[in-house]
Motif scaffolding. Structure first.
Motif, short mmCIF file in Angstrom:
data_model
loop_
_atom_site.label_atom_id
_atom_site.label_comp_id
_atom_site.label_asym_id
_atom_site.label_seq_id
_atom_site.Cartn_x
_atom_site.Cartn_y
_atom_site.Cartn_z
N GLN A 222 101.97 -33.11 27.72
CA GLN A 222 102.46 -32.30 26.75
C GLN A 222 103.97 -32.65 26.03
O GLN A 222 103.91 -32.83 24.76
N SER A 223 104.59 -32.73 26.75
CA SER A 223 106.04 -32.76 26.49
C SER A 223 106.30 -34.30 25.85
O SER A 223 107.33 -34.36 24.98
N LEU A 224 105.35 -35.28 26.39
CA LEU A 224 105.79 -36.88 25.60
C LEU A 224 105.40 -36.84 24.26
O LEU A 224 105.64 -37.95 23.71
N PHE A 225 104.74 -35.85 23.63
CA PHE A 225 104.19 -36.15 22.51
C PHE A 225 105.31 -35.63 21.35
O PHE A 225 105.16 -35.64 20.24
N TYR A 226 106.48 -35.02 21.74
CA TYR A 226 107.24 -34.66 20.85
C TYR A 226 108.75 -35.42 21.07
O TYR A 226 109.22 -35.88 22.03
N TYR B 214 110.89 -42.84 18.46
CA TYR B 214 109.88 -43.73 18.21
C TYR B 214 108.99 -43.66 19.30
O TYR B 214 109.00 -43.62 20.29
N SER B 215 107.76 -43.89 18.85
CA SER B 215 106.31 -43.82 19.69
C SER B 215 105.54 -45.13 19.54
O SER B 215 105.30 -45.37 18.45
N ARG C 257 97.13 -39.13 17.85
CA ARG C 257 98.23 -39.34 16.72
C ARG C 257 98.69 -38.19 16.06
O ARG C 257 99.71 -37.91 15.90
N ARG C 258 97.82 -37.09 15.86
CA ARG C 258 98.14 -35.87 15.27
C ARG C 258 99.16 -35.11 16.19
O ARG C 258 99.92 -34.18 15.70
N LYS C 259 98.98 -35.37 17.55
CA LYS C 259 99.72 -34.29 18.46
C LYS C 259 101.47 -35.21 18.58
O LYS C 259 102.27 -34.35 18.79
N LYS D 233 109.16 -43.12 13.44
CA LYS D 233 107.95 -43.97 13.27
C LYS D 233 107.11 -44.11 14.39
O LYS D 233 107.27 -43.68 15.52
N ILE D 234 105.83 -44.37 14.16
CA ILE D 234 104.83 -44.41 15.12
C ILE D 234 104.11 -45.81 14.80
O ILE D 234 103.44 -45.95 13.95
#
Length: 248
Positions: free
Chosen positions: A15-19, A26-27, A174-176, A182-183
């Motif tokens: 979960q923490s990796l989404f922030y 950048y993701s 993607r929404r998370k 940038k993604i």
């Protein structure tokens, strides 16, 4: 009645990796089958251990009669193989030779990398482990086994509102992703279509190139992750609004 159990290692809390944080702005979301792996893993397993019904289900999916989630659910249920037999086939599947270099680059630039796949979690973990890359977060369909010859599939990341009726809704991942400047997305096929217009830039192979051209989605055509590693440094410096369509 057979009892089925997950065969992949228990996923860590991703979960923490989404922030985004101070180091990670950048993701990169990466498809697996045909993008990281040289072959489509599920198709390879079905060719070895599936039956004639698997081909019929594939045809129904291509004709739009059933969604990919229903197709894969039934196809996996038609596989007959021991875990050792499955592992022997997975051991022959290679990944893009440039992927490890890309991950080293990503680590050096604090890029947040996720694998999002409509494939099989255990298969992905098994292949990545051979390359010492099993630390990467993997979001995929959950493969189950009854410790005999039978297999099943569970869908922890399914979304009933998914337009593609996929087992793993990539738009949901993607929404998370929040707080990133940038993604980027790297993919090759139909399971990548719905998320392609929801990122800042797509690195596309095969069918995804045609889709991006048809939908006028900003993309770079790539042959492998070496191209991604070569292009990304400039994109990390460039403002998002300057992204443009790069024709094949």
């Amino acid at each position: 009645m057979s009892c089925f159990f997950p065969v992949a290692e228990s996923p860590q809390n991703h979960q923490s990796l989404f922030y985004a944080n101070d180091l990670s702005q950048y993701s990169v979301l990466c498809d697996f089958d045909g993008t990281i792996s040289e072959k489509d893993v599920t198709d390879t397993l079905l060719n070895h251990f599936g039956n004639e019904k698997c081909a019929l289900l594939e045809q129904q999916w291509q004709e739009g009669i059933i969604g990919s989630r229903e197709c894969m659910h039934q196809q996996i249920a038609n596989i007959q193989a021991s875990k050792a037999e499955l592992d022997s086939v997975l051991a022959q599947i290679k990944i893009d030779p440039a992927f490890s270099e890309f991950i080293s680059f990503a680590q050096s630039r604090n890029l947040n990398v996720h694998i999002v796949s409509d494939g099989l979690d255990y298969a992905i973990q098994s292949i990545l482990k051979r390359y010492n890359l099993n630390f990467l977060p993997v979001f995929a369909n959950r493969l189950l086994h009854n410790q005999q010859q039978d297999w099943a599939l569970d869908f922890p990341y399914a979304n009933d509102r998914c337009l593609k009726a996929s087992g793993n809704c990539k738009c949901q991942h993607r929404r998370k992703l929040t707080g990133f400047q940038k993604i980027f997305y790297v993919g090759d096929g139909t399971s990548d279509f719905c998320v392609a217009d929801k990122v800042d830039m797509v690195f596309a192979k095969d069918k995804l190139i045609d889709f991006c051209q048809q939908q006028r989605i900003a993309y770079y055509p790539i042959k492998n992750f070496g191209d991604v590693t070569a292009i990304l440094p400039e994109l990390l410096k460039a403002p998002t609004e300057n992204s443009c369509l790069i024709p094949a």
